[in-house]
Design a protein around this motif. Structure first.
Motif, PDB file in Angstrom:
ATOM      1  N   ARG A 194       0.818  -1.219   0.000  1.00  0.00           N
ATOM      2  CA  ARG A 194       0.000   0.000   0.000  1.00  0.00           C
ATOM      3  C   ARG A 194       0.849   1.266   0.000  1.00  0.00           C
ATOM      4  O   ARG A 194       0.576   2.217  -0.709  1.00  0.00           O
ATOM      5  N   ALA A 195       1.923   1.297   0.743  1.00  0.00           N
ATOM      6  CA  ALA A 195       2.739   2.505   0.899  1.00  0.00           C
ATOM      7  C   ALA A 195       3.771   2.687  -0.212  1.00  0.00           C
ATOM      8  O   ALA A 195       4.570   3.606  -0.153  1.00  0.00           O
ATOM      9  N   THR A 196       3.763   1.860  -1.220  1.00  0.00           N
ATOM     10  CA  THR A 196       4.794   1.953  -2.264  1.00  0.00           C
ATOM     11  C   THR A 196       4.377   2.846  -3.428  1.00  0.00           C
ATOM     12  O   THR A 196       5.141   2.995  -4.376  1.00  0.00           O
ATOM     13  N   GLY A 197       3.201   3.429  -3.374  1.00  0.00           N
ATOM     14  CA  GLY A 197       2.760   4.328  -4.440  1.00  0.00           C
ATOM     15  C   GLY A 197       2.549   3.605  -5.753  1.00  0.00           C
ATOM     16  O   GLY A 197       1.992   2.512  -5.800  1.00  0.00           O
ATOM     17  N   LEU A 198       3.032   4.219  -6.838  1.00  0.00           N
ATOM     18  CA  LEU A 198       2.832   3.629  -8.162  1.00  0.00           C
ATOM     19  C   LEU A 198       3.643   2.361  -8.371  1.00  0.00           C
ATOM     20  O   LEU A 198       3.306   1.552  -9.236  1.00  0.00           O
ATOM     21  N   LYS A 199       4.688   2.170  -7.584  1.00  0.00           N
ATOM     22  CA  LYS A 199       5.475   0.928  -7.693  1.00  0.00           C
ATOM     23  C   LYS A 199       4.624  -0.286  -7.353  1.00  0.00           C
ATOM     24  O   LYS A 199       4.935  -1.393  -7.761  1.00  0.00           O
ATOM     25  N   LYS A 200       3.544  -0.062  -6.616  1.00  0.00           N
ATOM     26  CA  LYS A 200       2.658  -1.159  -6.221  1.00  0.00           C
ATOM     27  C   LYS A 200       2.170  -1.929  -7.443  1.00  0.00           C
ATOM     28  O   LYS A 200       2.176  -3.156  -7.450  1.00  0.00           O
ATOM     29  N   PHE A 201       1.807  -1.225  -8.499  1.00  0.00           N
ATOM     30  CA  PHE A 201       1.270  -1.887  -9.685  1.00  0.00           C
ATOM     31  C   PHE A 201       2.345  -2.713 -10.382  1.00  0.00           C
ATOM     32  O   PHE A 201       2.086  -3.808 -10.873  1.00  0.00           O
ATOM     33  N   TYR A 202       3.561  -2.209 -10.401  1.00  0.00           N
ATOM     34  CA  TYR A 202       4.645  -2.994 -10.988  1.00  0.00           C
ATOM     35  C   TYR A 202       4.938  -4.228 -10.134  1.00  0.00           C
ATOM     36  O   TYR A 202       5.149  -5.323 -10.649  1.00  0.00           O
ATOM     37  N   LEU A 203       4.962  -4.060  -8.827  1.00  0.00           N
ATOM     38  CA  LEU A 203       5.240  -5.189  -7.942  1.00  0.00           C
ATOM     39  C   LEU A 203       4.201  -6.287  -8.112  1.00  0.00           C
ATOM     40  O   LEU A 203       4.542  -7.475  -8.135  1.00  0.00           O
ATOM     41  N   ILE A 204       2.958  -5.898  -8.240  1.00  0.00           N
ATOM     42  CA  ILE A 204       1.897  -6.884  -8.400  1.00  0.00           C
ATOM     43  C   ILE A 204       1.968  -7.510  -9.793  1.00  0.00           C
ATOM     44  O   ILE A 204       1.851  -8.721  -9.948  1.00  0.00           O
ATOM     45  N   PHE A 205       2.183  -6.679 -10.828  1.00  0.00           N
ATOM     46  CA  PHE A 205       2.279  -7.196 -12.195  1.00  0.00           C
ATOM     47  C   PHE A 205       3.477  -8.125 -12.335  1.00  0.00           C
ATOM     48  O   PHE A 205       3.417  -9.164 -12.988  1.00  0.00           O
ATOM     49  N   GLY A 206       4.573  -7.759 -11.718  1.00  0.00           N
ATOM     50  CA  GLY A 206       5.793  -8.533 -11.851  1.00  0.00           C
ATOM     51  C   GLY A 206       5.822  -9.806 -11.025  1.00  0.00           C
ATOM     52  O   GLY A 206       6.818 -10.517 -11.022  1.00  0.00           O
ATOM     53  N   LEU A 207       4.737 -10.095 -10.347  1.00  0.00           N
ATOM     54  CA  LEU A 207       4.691 -11.285  -9.511  1.00  0.00           C
ATOM     55  C   LEU A 207       4.701 -12.540 -10.376  1.00  0.00           C
ATOM     56  O   LEU A 207       3.799 -12.797 -11.151  1.00  0.00           O
ATOM     57  N   THR A 208       5.748 -13.277 -10.260  1.00  0.00           N
ATOM     58  CA  THR A 208       5.802 -14.589 -10.896  1.00  0.00           C
ATOM     59  C   THR A 208       6.239 -15.553  -9.813  1.00  0.00           C
ATOM     60  O   THR A 208       7.411 -15.611  -9.440  1.00  0.00           O
ATOM     61  N   ALA A 209       5.311 -16.289  -9.294  1.00  0.00           N
ATOM     62  CA  ALA A 209       5.528 -17.081  -8.085  1.00  0.00           C
ATOM     63  C   ALA A 209       6.682 -18.066  -8.227  1.00  0.00           C
ATOM     64  O   ALA A 209       7.558 -18.122  -7.362  1.00  0.00           O
ATOM     65  N   LEU A 210       6.728 -18.817  -9.281  1.00  0.00           N
ATOM     66  CA  LEU A 210       7.762 -19.832  -9.404  1.00  0.00           C
ATOM     67  C   LEU A 210       9.144 -19.207  -9.477  1.00  0.00           C
ATOM     68  O   LEU A 210      10.070 -19.645  -8.794  1.00  0.00           O
ATOM     69  N   PHE A 211       9.285 -18.165 -10.277  1.00  0.00           N
ATOM     70  CA  PHE A 211      10.587 -17.510 -10.405  1.00  0.00           C
ATOM     71  C   PHE A 211      11.061 -16.977  -9.068  1.00  0.00           C
ATOM     72  O   PHE A 211      12.217 -17.178  -8.667  1.00  0.00           O
ATOM     73  N   MET A 212      10.186 -16.300  -8.369  1.00  0.00           N
ATOM     74  CA  MET A 212      10.570 -15.713  -7.091  1.00  0.00           C
ATOM     75  C   MET A 212      10.926 -16.786  -6.069  1.00  0.00           C
ATOM     76  O   MET A 212      11.878 -16.651  -5.318  1.00  0.00           O
ATOM     77  N   VAL A 213      10.174 -17.861  -6.055  1.00  0.00           N
ATOM     78  CA  VAL A 213      10.473 -18.948  -5.123  1.00  0.00           C
ATOM     79  C   VAL A 213      11.845 -19.533  -5.424  1.00  0.00           C
ATOM     80  O   VAL A 213      12.647 -19.775  -4.518  1.00  0.00           O
ATOM     81  N   LEU A 214      12.143 -19.750  -6.705  1.00  0.00           N
ATOM     82  CA  LEU A 214      13.440 -20.300  -7.076  1.00  0.00           C
ATOM     83  C   LEU A 214      14.581 -19.368  -6.685  1.00  0.00           C
ATOM     84  O   LEU A 214      15.600 -19.812  -6.156  1.00  0.00           O
ATOM     85  N   VAL A 215      14.411 -18.095  -6.947  1.00  0.00           N
ATOM     86  CA  VAL A 215      15.460 -17.128  -6.610  1.00  0.00           C
ATOM     87  C   VAL A 215      15.666 -17.063  -5.100  1.00  0.00           C
ATOM     88  O   VAL A 215      16.800 -17.101  -4.617  1.00  0.00           O
ATOM     89  N   ILE A 216      14.591 -16.977  -4.357  1.00  0.00           N
ATOM     90  CA  ILE A 216      14.697 -16.875  -2.895  1.00  0.00           C
ATOM     91  C   ILE A 216      15.320 -18.137  -2.307  1.00  0.00           C
ATOM     92  O   ILE A 216      16.210 -18.061  -1.450  1.00  0.00           O
ATOM     93  N   GLU A 217      14.878 -19.289  -2.767  1.00  0.00           N
ATOM     94  CA  GLU A 217      15.438 -20.537  -2.254  1.00  0.00           C
ATOM     95  C   GLU A 217      16.915 -20.675  -2.612  1.00  0.00           C
ATOM     96  O   GLU A 217      17.711 -21.149  -1.807  1.00  0.00           O
ATOM     97  N   GLN A 218      17.267 -20.256  -3.818  1.00  0.00           N
ATOM     98  CA  GLN A 218      18.676 -20.312  -4.209  1.00  0.00           C
ATOM     99  C   GLN A 218      19.505 -19.379  -3.328  1.00  0.00           C
ATOM    100  O   GLN A 218      20.598 -19.734  -2.897  1.00  0.00           O
ATOM    101  N   TRP A 219      18.989 -18.186  -3.066  1.00  0.00           N
ATOM    102  CA  TRP A 219      19.720 -17.243  -2.215  1.00  0.00           C
ATOM    103  C   TRP A 219      19.877 -17.810  -0.803  1.00  0.00           C
ATOM    104  O   TRP A 219      20.948 -17.711  -0.204  1.00  0.00           O
ATOM    105  N   LYS A 220      18.815 -18.400  -0.258  1.00  0.00           N
ATOM    106  CA  LYS A 220      18.896 -18.979   1.084  1.00  0.00           C
ATOM    107  C   LYS A 220      19.945 -20.088   1.138  1.00  0.00           C
ATOM    108  O   LYS A 220      20.611 -20.252   2.153  1.00  0.00           O
ATOM    109  N   LYS A 221      20.079 -20.823   0.058  1.00  0.00           N
ATOM    110  CA  LYS A 221      21.000 -21.958   0.045  1.00  0.00           C
ATOM    111  C   LYS A 221      22.460 -21.524  -0.062  1.00  0.00           C
ATOM    112  O   LYS A 221      23.313 -22.021   0.666  1.00  0.00           O
ATOM    113  N   ILE A 222      22.765 -20.587  -0.966  1.00  0.00           N
ATOM    114  CA  ILE A 222      24.177 -20.277  -1.225  1.00  0.00           C
ATOM    115  C   ILE A 222      24.647 -18.969  -0.610  1.00  0.00           C
ATOM    116  O   ILE A 222      25.836 -18.803  -0.374  1.00  0.00           O
TER     117      ILE A 222
END
Length: 125
Positions: free
Chosen positions: A50-78
């Motif tokens: 809510r507090a991100t202003g117009l970036k909110k729409f990009y954040l929501i549009f850019g949501l790709t669950a599988l990609f984000m999960v893979l990136v986050i899990e990879q970061w947690k691992k290495i």
């Protein structure tokens, strides 16, 4: 196809539908239904961003669950930024020099660079 369809699953579905000689209306409706899950993901993020202003729409549009999960899990691992930097640089190089095959070239370059690094680390150890 990646310019018009933002979801990888929809691209694979569209190829199957096109080979089955489905019409554009059927492909469009199927793509909408398949990707409607992102509406629910996006709606669940409205209050969080809510507090991100117009970036909110990009954040929501850019949501790709599988990609984000893979990136986050990879970061947690290495916990090392090098593979992410390599991926970004390879994507930029591929975009600049081979726009038509950007993804394939970026993945190939990333694999080569990371394999060479792994090999050099293994030889040192």
């Amino acid at each position: 196809m990646g310019i018009f369809i933002f979801a990888g699953a929809a691209q694979f579905m569209a190829i199957g539908l096109l080979t089955a000689h489905a019409g554009l209306l059927e492909i469009a409706v199927s793509t909408f239904i398949l990707n409607s899950r992102h509406l629910f993901f996006g709606l669940s993020l409205l209050t969080r961003y809510r507090a991100t202003g117009l970036k909110k729409f990009y954040l929501i549009f850019g949501l790709t669950a599988l990609f984000m999960v893979l990136v986050i899990e990879q970061w947690k691992k290495i916990r090392e930024p090098f593979p992410f930097i390599v991926a970004g640089v390879c994507a930029l190089v591929a975009l600049l020099f081979v726009k038509e095959q950007m993804l394939l070239v970026a993945i190939g370059l990333s694999i080569i660079v990371l394999a060479l690094r792994y090999r050099s680390e293994r030889d040192v150890a």
